[in-house]
Motif scaffolding. Sequence first.
Motif, mmCIF file in Angstrom:
data_model
loop_
_atom_site.group_PDB
_atom_site.id
_atom_site.type_symbol
_atom_site.label_atom_id
_atom_site.label_comp_id
_atom_site.label_asym_id
_atom_site.label_seq_id
_atom_site.Cartn_x
_atom_site.Cartn_y
_atom_site.Cartn_z
ATOM 1 N N ASP A 1 0.521 5.283 -12.154
ATOM 2 C CA ASP A 1 -0.786 5.862 -11.845
ATOM 3 C C ASP A 1 -1.827 4.770 -11.625
ATOM 4 O O ASP A 1 -2.644 4.855 -10.697
ATOM 5 C CB ASP A 1 -1.252 6.790 -12.970
ATOM 6 C CG ASP A 1 -0.394 8.049 -13.060
ATOM 7 O OD1 ASP A 1 0.267 8.386 -12.055
ATOM 8 O OD2 ASP A 1 -0.399 8.685 -14.135
ATOM 9 N N ASN A 2 -1.806 3.727 -12.472
ATOM 10 C CA ASN A 2 -2.754 2.627 -12.320
ATOM 11 C C ASN A 2 -2.513 1.873 -11.014
ATOM 12 O O ASN A 2 -3.469 1.516 -10.311
ATOM 13 C CB ASN A 2 -2.659 1.664 -13.501
ATOM 14 C CG ASN A 2 -3.248 2.261 -14.769
ATOM 15 O OD1 ASN A 2 -4.060 3.172 -14.715
ATOM 16 N ND2 ASN A 2 -2.815 1.740 -15.911
ATOM 17 N N GLN A 3 -1.262 1.618 -10.682
ATOM 18 C CA GLN A 3 -0.940 0.927 -9.437
ATOM 19 C C GLN A 3 -1.379 1.749 -8.226
ATOM 20 O O GLN A 3 -1.897 1.213 -7.251
ATOM 21 C CB GLN A 3 0.557 0.639 -9.355
ATOM 22 C CG GLN A 3 1.026 -0.487 -10.247
ATOM 23 C CD GLN A 3 0.468 -1.816 -9.797
ATOM 24 O OE1 GLN A 3 -0.644 -2.190 -10.135
ATOM 25 N NE2 GLN A 3 1.255 -2.523 -9.012
ATOM 26 N N THR A 4 -1.178 3.051 -8.295
ATOM 27 C CA THR A 4 -1.593 3.932 -7.213
ATOM 28 C C THR A 4 -3.108 3.897 -7.048
ATOM 29 O O THR A 4 -3.629 3.839 -5.926
ATOM 30 C CB THR A 4 -1.117 5.373 -7.475
ATOM 31 O OG1 THR A 4 0.301 5.370 -7.647
ATOM 32 C CG2 THR A 4 -1.486 6.295 -6.330
ATOM 33 N N ALA A 5 -3.828 3.913 -8.173
ATOM 34 C CA ALA A 5 -5.292 3.872 -8.119
ATOM 35 C C ALA A 5 -5.783 2.545 -7.547
ATOM 36 O O ALA A 5 -6.702 2.507 -6.720
ATOM 37 C CB ALA A 5 -5.873 4.100 -9.516
ATOM 38 N N VAL A 6 -5.164 1.436 -7.975
ATOM 39 C CA VAL A 6 -5.551 0.118 -7.461
ATOM 40 C C VAL A 6 -5.255 0.028 -5.973
ATOM 41 O O VAL A 6 -6.086 -0.465 -5.189
ATOM 42 C CB VAL A 6 -4.834 -1.003 -8.250
ATOM 43 C CG1 VAL A 6 -4.998 -2.338 -7.552
ATOM 44 C CG2 VAL A 6 -5.356 -1.074 -9.675
ATOM 45 N N LEU A 7 -4.108 0.492 -5.561
ATOM 46 C CA LEU A 7 -3.741 0.472 -4.157
ATOM 47 C C LEU A 7 -4.702 1.317 -3.322
ATOM 48 O O LEU A 7 -5.129 0.907 -2.241
ATOM 49 C CB LEU A 7 -2.306 0.979 -3.981
ATOM 50 C CG LEU A 7 -1.730 0.920 -2.583
ATOM 51 C CD1 LEU A 7 -1.685 -0.527 -2.083
ATOM 52 C CD2 LEU A 7 -0.346 1.519 -2.562
#
Length: 63
Positions: free
Chosen positions: A5-11
């Motif tokens: 979820d964090n990686q998706t948000a950063v991306l």
Amino acid sequence: SNMVDNQTAVLSQLYNRRESVSGVSIDEEVTNLLKFQRSYEANSRVINTINEMLDTLINRTGV
């Protein structure tokens, strides 16, 4: 799961930031389109005036 979820948000944030820098502003494009359209119309009037002047000089001032 949290890391994904964090990686998706950063991306998503990076993508949005890239688009804000390289994206196209519709308002700016419409403004440019209107500016070029007005320039084209003005040039058309100039050419039409020159055409009428030449027509007068060539065809109506003959001997």
